[in-house]
Design a protein around this motif. Structure first.
Motif, PDB file in Angstrom:
ATOM      1  N   SER A 115     -13.442  -1.297  -5.419  1.00 35.59           N
ATOM      2  CA  SER A 115     -13.447  -2.758  -5.361  1.00 35.59           C
ATOM      3  C   SER A 115     -13.374  -3.245  -3.924  1.00 35.59           C
ATOM      4  CB  SER A 115     -12.254  -3.325  -6.135  1.00 35.59           C
ATOM      5  OG  SER A 115     -12.337  -2.976  -7.475  1.00 35.59           O
ATOM      6  N   PRO A 116     -13.861  -4.480  -3.675  1.00 35.43           N
ATOM      7  CA  PRO A 116     -13.668  -5.070  -2.341  1.00 35.43           C
ATOM      8  C   PRO A 116     -12.173  -5.232  -2.047  1.00 35.43           C
ATOM      9  CG  PRO A 116     -14.791  -6.593  -3.844  1.00 35.43           C
ATOM     10  CD  PRO A 116     -14.631  -5.319  -4.571  1.00 35.43           C
ATOM     11  N   LYS A 117     -11.829  -5.289  -0.761  1.00 36.06           N
ATOM     12  CA  LYS A 117     -10.436  -5.164  -0.333  1.00 36.06           C
ATOM     13  C   LYS A 117      -9.461  -6.144  -1.007  1.00 36.06           C
ATOM     14  CE  LYS A 117      -7.742  -3.897   3.645  1.00 36.06           C
ATOM     15  NZ  LYS A 117      -6.538  -4.258   2.991  1.00 36.06           N
ATOM     16  N   SER A 118      -9.867  -7.420  -1.090  1.00 34.76           N
ATOM     17  CA  SER A 118      -8.924  -8.404  -1.622  1.00 34.76           C
ATOM     18  C   SER A 118      -8.628  -8.138  -3.099  1.00 34.76           C
ATOM     19  CB  SER A 118      -9.475  -9.814  -1.446  1.00 34.76           C
ATOM     20  OG  SER A 118     -10.693  -9.943  -2.154  1.00 34.76           O
ATOM     21  N   ARG A 119      -9.686  -7.798  -3.876  1.00 31.30           N
ATOM     22  CA  ARG A 119      -9.468  -7.522  -5.284  1.00 31.30           C
ATOM     23  C   ARG A 119      -8.672  -6.240  -5.463  1.00 31.30           C
ATOM     24  NH1 ARG A 119     -14.578  -6.789  -8.574  1.00 31.30           N
ATOM     25  NH2 ARG A 119     -15.085  -8.793  -7.658  1.00 31.30           N
ATOM     26  N   ARG A 120      -8.912  -5.280  -4.554  1.00 37.18           N
ATOM     27  CA  ARG A 120      -8.177  -4.017  -4.597  1.00 37.18           C
ATOM     28  C   ARG A 120      -6.672  -4.284  -4.478  1.00 37.18           C
ATOM     29  NH1 ARG A 120      -7.637  -1.005  -0.066  1.00 37.18           N
ATOM     30  NH2 ARG A 120      -6.091   0.393  -0.888  1.00 37.18           N
ATOM     31  N   THR A 121      -6.316  -5.129  -3.499  1.00 35.06           N
ATOM     32  CA  THR A 121      -4.901  -5.448  -3.299  1.00 35.06           C
ATOM     33  C   THR A 121      -4.312  -6.083  -4.548  1.00 35.06           C
ATOM     34  OG1 THR A 121      -5.474  -5.872  -1.005  1.00 35.06           O
ATOM     35  CG2 THR A 121      -3.294  -6.593  -1.731  1.00 35.06           C
ATOM     36  N   LEU A 122      -5.047  -7.033  -5.139  1.00 34.01           N
ATOM     37  CA  LEU A 122      -4.566  -7.708  -6.346  1.00 34.01           C
ATOM     38  C   LEU A 122      -4.327  -6.700  -7.466  1.00 34.01           C
ATOM     39  CD1 LEU A 122      -4.044 -10.440  -7.842  1.00 34.01           C
ATOM     40  CD2 LEU A 122      -6.394 -10.258  -8.646  1.00 34.01           C
ATOM     41  N   LEU A 123      -5.287  -5.763  -7.635  1.00 33.81           N
ATOM     42  CA  LEU A 123      -5.170  -4.783  -8.709  1.00 33.81           C
ATOM     43  C   LEU A 123      -3.979  -3.851  -8.480  1.00 33.81           C
ATOM     44  CD1 LEU A 123      -8.936  -3.936  -9.286  1.00 33.81           C
ATOM     45  CD2 LEU A 123      -7.407  -5.146 -10.843  1.00 33.81           C
ATOM     46  N   ILE A 124      -3.732  -3.496  -7.217  1.00 32.56           N
ATOM     47  CA  ILE A 124      -2.576  -2.637  -6.928  1.00 32.56           C
ATOM     48  C   ILE A 124      -1.277  -3.397  -7.181  1.00 32.56           C
ATOM     49  CG2 ILE A 124      -1.334  -1.465  -5.060  1.00 32.56           C
ATOM     50  CD1 ILE A 124      -4.000  -0.410  -4.089  1.00 32.56           C
ATOM     51  N   VAL A 125      -1.259  -4.679  -6.772  1.00 33.28           N
ATOM     52  CA  VAL A 125      -0.087  -5.516  -7.031  1.00 33.28           C
ATOM     53  C   VAL A 125       0.216  -5.547  -8.531  1.00 33.28           C
ATOM     54  CG1 VAL A 125       0.724  -7.919  -7.082  1.00 33.28           C
ATOM     55  CG2 VAL A 125      -0.230  -6.966  -4.982  1.00 33.28           C
TER      56      VAL A 125
ATOM     57  N   PRO B  30       0.899   2.991 -14.895  1.00 35.16           N
ATOM     58  CA  PRO B  30       0.820   2.514 -13.515  1.00 35.16           C
ATOM     59  C   PRO B  30       1.084   3.614 -12.490  1.00 35.16           C
ATOM     60  CG  PRO B  30       2.093   0.967 -14.821  1.00 35.16           C
ATOM     61  CD  PRO B  30       1.842   2.161 -15.690  1.00 35.16           C
ATOM     62  N   LEU B  31       2.006   4.522 -12.823  1.00 34.09           N
ATOM     63  CA  LEU B  31       2.330   5.627 -11.922  1.00 34.09           C
ATOM     64  C   LEU B  31       1.115   6.542 -11.762  1.00 34.09           C
ATOM     65  CD1 LEU B  31       5.085   5.926 -10.667  1.00 34.09           C
ATOM     66  CD2 LEU B  31       5.697   7.552 -12.446  1.00 34.09           C
ATOM     67  N   MET B  32       0.405   6.785 -12.874  1.00 31.50           N
ATOM     68  CA  MET B  32      -0.800   7.613 -12.833  1.00 31.50           C
ATOM     69  C   MET B  32      -1.883   6.914 -12.012  1.00 31.50           C
ATOM     70  SD  MET B  32      -2.299  10.402 -13.758  1.00 31.50           S
ATOM     71  CE  MET B  32      -1.530  11.199 -15.167  1.00 31.50           C
ATOM     72  N   ILE B  33      -2.071   5.612 -12.256  1.00 35.23           N
ATOM     73  CA  ILE B  33      -3.099   4.867 -11.517  1.00 35.23           C
ATOM     74  C   ILE B  33      -2.830   4.965 -10.017  1.00 35.23           C
ATOM     75  CG2 ILE B  33      -4.008   2.547 -11.037  1.00 35.23           C
ATOM     76  CD1 ILE B  33      -3.553   1.872 -13.980  1.00 35.23           C
ATOM     77  N   LEU B  34      -1.564   4.712  -9.608  1.00 35.29           N
ATOM     78  CA  LEU B  34      -1.243   4.707  -8.180  1.00 35.29           C
ATOM     79  C   LEU B  34      -1.371   6.098  -7.563  1.00 35.29           C
ATOM     80  CD1 LEU B  34       1.766   2.229  -8.298  1.00 35.29           C
ATOM     81  CD2 LEU B  34      -0.508   1.794  -7.385  1.00 35.29           C
ATOM     82  N   SER B  35      -1.095   7.154  -8.372  1.00 31.01           N
ATOM     83  CA  SER B  35      -1.272   8.513  -7.844  1.00 31.01           C
ATOM     84  C   SER B  35      -2.746   8.822  -7.632  1.00 31.01           C
ATOM     85  CB  SER B  35      -0.703   9.551  -8.817  1.00 31.01           C
ATOM     86  OG  SER B  35       0.626   9.254  -9.120  1.00 31.01           O
ATOM     87  N   LEU B  36      -3.612   8.180  -8.437  1.00 24.98           N
ATOM     88  CA  LEU B  36      -5.038   8.495  -8.380  1.00 24.98           C
ATOM     89  C   LEU B  36      -5.803   7.646  -7.368  1.00 24.98           C
ATOM     90  CD1 LEU B  36      -5.782   8.943 -12.183  1.00 24.98           C
ATOM     91  CD2 LEU B  36      -5.864  10.710 -10.424  1.00 24.98           C
ATOM     92  N   VAL B  37      -5.336   6.407  -7.123  1.00 24.97           N
ATOM     93  CA  VAL B  37      -6.092   5.508  -6.249  1.00 24.97           C
ATOM     94  C   VAL B  37      -6.311   6.138  -4.869  1.00 24.97           C
ATOM     95  CG1 VAL B  37      -5.966   3.340  -4.968  1.00 24.97           C
ATOM     96  CG2 VAL B  37      -5.516   3.353  -7.395  1.00 24.97           C
ATOM     97  N   GLY B  38      -5.246   6.742  -4.330  1.00 21.75           N
ATOM     98  CA  GLY B  38      -5.337   7.359  -3.009  1.00 21.75           C
ATOM     99  C   GLY B  38      -6.450   8.392  -2.917  1.00 21.75           C
ATOM    100  N   VAL B  39      -6.473   9.352  -3.875  1.00 26.23           N
ATOM    101  CA  VAL B  39      -7.494  10.401  -3.811  1.00 26.23           C
ATOM    102  C   VAL B  39      -8.885   9.843  -4.117  1.00 26.23           C
ATOM    103  CG1 VAL B  39      -6.004  12.364  -4.285  1.00 26.23           C
ATOM    104  CG2 VAL B  39      -7.015  11.129  -6.182  1.00 26.23           C
TER     105      VAL B  39
ATOM    106  N   SER C 104       0.830  -1.199   0.000  1.00 25.02           N
ATOM    107  CA  SER C 104       0.000   0.000   0.000  1.00 25.02           C
ATOM    108  C   SER C 104       0.870   1.258   0.000  1.00 25.02           C
ATOM    109  CB  SER C 104      -0.927  -0.002   1.215  1.00 25.02           C
ATOM    110  OG  SER C 104      -0.171  -0.110   2.386  1.00 25.02           O
ATOM    111  N   TYR C 105       2.164   1.090   0.312  1.00 22.36           N
ATOM    112  CA  TYR C 105       3.099   2.221   0.267  1.00 22.36           C
ATOM    113  C   TYR C 105       3.047   2.905  -1.091  1.00 22.36           C
ATOM    114  CZ  TYR C 105       7.585   4.629  -0.167  1.00 22.36           C
ATOM    115  OH  TYR C 105       8.561   5.571  -0.405  1.00 22.36           O
ATOM    116  N   PHE C 106       2.800   2.103  -2.152  1.00 22.78           N
ATOM    117  CA  PHE C 106       2.823   2.652  -3.505  1.00 22.78           C
ATOM    118  C   PHE C 106       1.568   3.430  -3.860  1.00 22.78           C
ATOM    119  CE2 PHE C 106       5.878  -0.803  -3.723  1.00 22.78           C
ATOM    120  CZ  PHE C 106       6.942  -0.152  -4.298  1.00 22.78           C
ATOM    121  N   ALA C 107       0.475   3.204  -3.091  1.00 23.90           N
ATOM    122  CA  ALA C 107      -0.770   3.909  -3.416  1.00 23.90           C
ATOM    123  C   ALA C 107      -1.200   4.734  -2.220  1.00 23.90           C
ATOM    124  CB  ALA C 107      -1.852   2.907  -3.799  1.00 23.90           C
ATOM    125  N   ARG C 108      -0.514   5.883  -2.040  1.00 24.46           N
ATOM    126  CA  ARG C 108      -0.883   6.713  -0.908  1.00 24.46           C
ATOM    127  C   ARG C 108      -1.857   7.788  -1.341  1.00 24.46           C
ATOM    128  NH1 ARG C 108       4.955   8.075  -0.253  1.00 24.46           N
ATOM    129  NH2 ARG C 108       4.590   7.637  -2.436  1.00 24.46           N
TER     130      ARG C 108
END
Lengths: 262, 273
Positions: free
Chosen positions: B83-93, B153-162, A258-262
């Motif tokens: 997404s539900p938590k487990s799928r969310r983790t998979l998608l971030i991975v 991927p960098l854009m996705i990860l920057s957006l997931v948080g907000v 989760s560090y990567f998605a803050r």
């Protein structure tokens, strides 16, 4: 969380993921192709391109150099970064805040510009050996990771424990090694892994800091890809991607992905 | 406690950044003044049509890459956040994995796909659209595709948080008050996601503006960008004054774009900033 996403959005997201991961699957497929050229769908099945990775002496040699640079560059960055991170989180004021921003500089300066500048000033200007400048260059590009990840882990550290040890008569240095360091161990491991993989994958800085007899694996791969079209690099890619999986498991166990998605 | 301790702890790292990063950078700036007048090299750069075309091409590639990564990243991040938590983790991975994979490997994968014997040509020939392989590599499109692949991927990860911070209730309220999905997106989601879009855009723009590996492998000599141009000037024609000039322009333009995007973000979203 209750509201589900629209099916069209889900379909779109699936397509984006196919776009992101599909090419990597295709590379993995071609690595097993029994053809002299890159073919997908793979024709036949062979493991000889994997064997060939070890046959190419340039890959073997540059792999060791990359490994040495990544390990020692990262260790040096931690040696400088851990004390700095400690000072940043222990003494919070305007000055340390300015320093925290200062340590982001290596990420802000384009790597290709940094590589060229180090070549110009240190390799040519100071006539330093190739390996030294390569190591110093990599140390600087991974320093922000060391400082940031260790700082993040120190932010959760309760300094009253340290105070307690000091007031009970332990000296500050001993307290740091016996109390503080063990408590931020996972943060340091995570910083090491992130810095290591960043160094291992780097191209733009190494590009200028390699020379006769000393090159890194990514630079060697770049040269190989531009001259040969057999699946050897595909096989090497599969090996590197397997290593990425190991790295991700290690990060998940220490820092949490989760560090990567803050 | 001694007041000097924090300084002693910060000094080695700060000194390393000054000696290994800032001084060499100053040296590079110094090299650009190595002409008849201090600005001669900059004038020379902007006088040449070839140099300008490289500059425009680099800017165009970076802008298009950023725009496409926003278009791909926004809906994807929205889906991940809901997404539900487990799928969310998979998608971030699955988004982090490419990010930690070598850029050489990822650009190489597009050679396999776009090459003369590549995947796309095989499919097109297979279904009879074309008779002979078409040249897809070494085009501006190939470079953009490679960079979008690299930076989405960098854009996705920057957006997931907000996106996660946008509460479902807010979206519910918008639609129950009669807003269409499009209106909800434009008037609720987009403004709230703006900080993430700005962070992501800065990362993607600066990354693609200064990228070397992808333009080199997928664009080659036909699609020279500033980074590959810098390398050619420095290592092939040994014109270090011009290489330094390109380097300084890259730094200046990167900083200008970061500042511009930040001020744009503040204007678009006066509350959030």
């Amino acid at each position: 969380m209750a509201r589900r996403s629209h099916p069209a959005l889900v379909a779109f997201a699936v397509l984006v993921y196919i776009f992101l991961l599909g090419p990597l699957v295709i590379v993995a497929g071609t690595a097993f192709s029994d053809t002299q050229f890159l073919a997908f769908p793979p024709q036949g099945f062979t493991g000889r391109w994997f064997a060939n990775v070890f046959e190419v002496s340039a890959f073997r040699e540059t792999f060791w150099i990359s490994l040495q640079v990544a390990v020692f560059g990262t260790l040096l960055s931690l040696l400088l970064g851990i004390p700095a991170a400690y000072a940043l989180s222990r003494y919070r004021n305007q000055v340390t805040k300015a320093f925290a921003n200062f340590f982001v500089l290596p990420i802000l300066v384009p790597e290709i510009v940094f590589g060229f500048s180090v070549l110009n000033s240190m390799s040519v200007g100071l006539d330093l050996p190739i390996f030294t400048t390569l190591l110093l260059g990599h140390m600087i590009i991974v320093l922000p990771y060391s400082v940031r990840v260790v700082s993040a882990s120190l932010a959760n550290f309760d300094y009253s424990i340290e105070e307690a040890a000091v007031s009970l008569g332990s000296n500050r240095l001993k307290t740091f090694f016996t109390i503080v360091l063990p408590n931020i161990r996972s943060g340091i491991i995570a910083a090491f892994i992130l810095a290591f993989i960043t160094s291992l994958n780097n191209v733009p800085v190494s590009l200028f800091l390699t020379g006769p007899g000393i090159s890194t694996l990514p630079i060697q791969m770049l040269t190989y890809v531009e001259n040969f079209f057999d699946p050897t690099v595909a096989a090497l890619s599969v090996m590197l991607m397997s290593f990425t999986v190991v790295v991700m498991v290690a990060i998940e166990r220490t820092l949490g992905l989760s560090y990567f998605a803050r | 406690m001694k007041k000097s301790l924090p300084w002693l702890l910060l000094a080695p790292a700060a000194l390393a950044v000054v000696v290994i990063l800032l001084l060499p950078l100053a040296g590079t700036v110094g090299l650009t003044f190595d002409g008849r007048e201090w600005y001669s090299n900059y004038v020379a750069f902007f006088r040449s049509g070839l140099n300008l075309s490289v500059l425009y091409r680099t800017l165009e590639i970076a802008l298009v890459t950023t725009a496409i990564s926003i278009v791909l990243g926004l809906p994807t991040a929205h889906v991940i956040a809901r997404s539900p938590k487990s799928r969310r983790t998979l998608l971030i991975v699955c988004a982090v994995f490419p990010l930690l994979t070598s850029t050489v490997v990822r650009s190489f994968s597009w050679i396999v796909i776009l090459g003369r014997n590549g995947f796309v040509n095989q499919v097109l020939q297979g279904i009879g659209v074309i008779d002979t392989p078409v040249g897809l590599l070494y085009t501006q499109t190939a470079v953009i595709v490679g960079l979008v692949h690299l930076f989405t991927p960098l854009m996705i990860l920057s957006l997931v948080g907000v996106m996660e911070n946008i509460e479902a209730d807010v979206l519910q309220a918008a639609s129950s008050l009669g807003a269409s999905p499009a209106a909800t997106f434009r008037q609720v989601v987009l403004p709230l996601a703006m900080p993430g879009i700005v962070v992501g855009s800065v990362l993607v723009f600066t990354g693609s503006f200064t990228a070397y590996t992808t333009p080199q492998l997928l664009g080659g000599d036909r699609q020279t960008v500033l980074a590959t141009f810098l390398y050619q000037k420095a290592m092939i024609s040994f014109d270090w004054a011009m290489a330094s000039t390109i380097a300084v322009l890259m730094v200046v333009l990167t900083v200008v774009v970061i500042l511009a995007m930040n001020s744009l973000a503040r204007r678009l979203n006066p509350v959030g900033a």
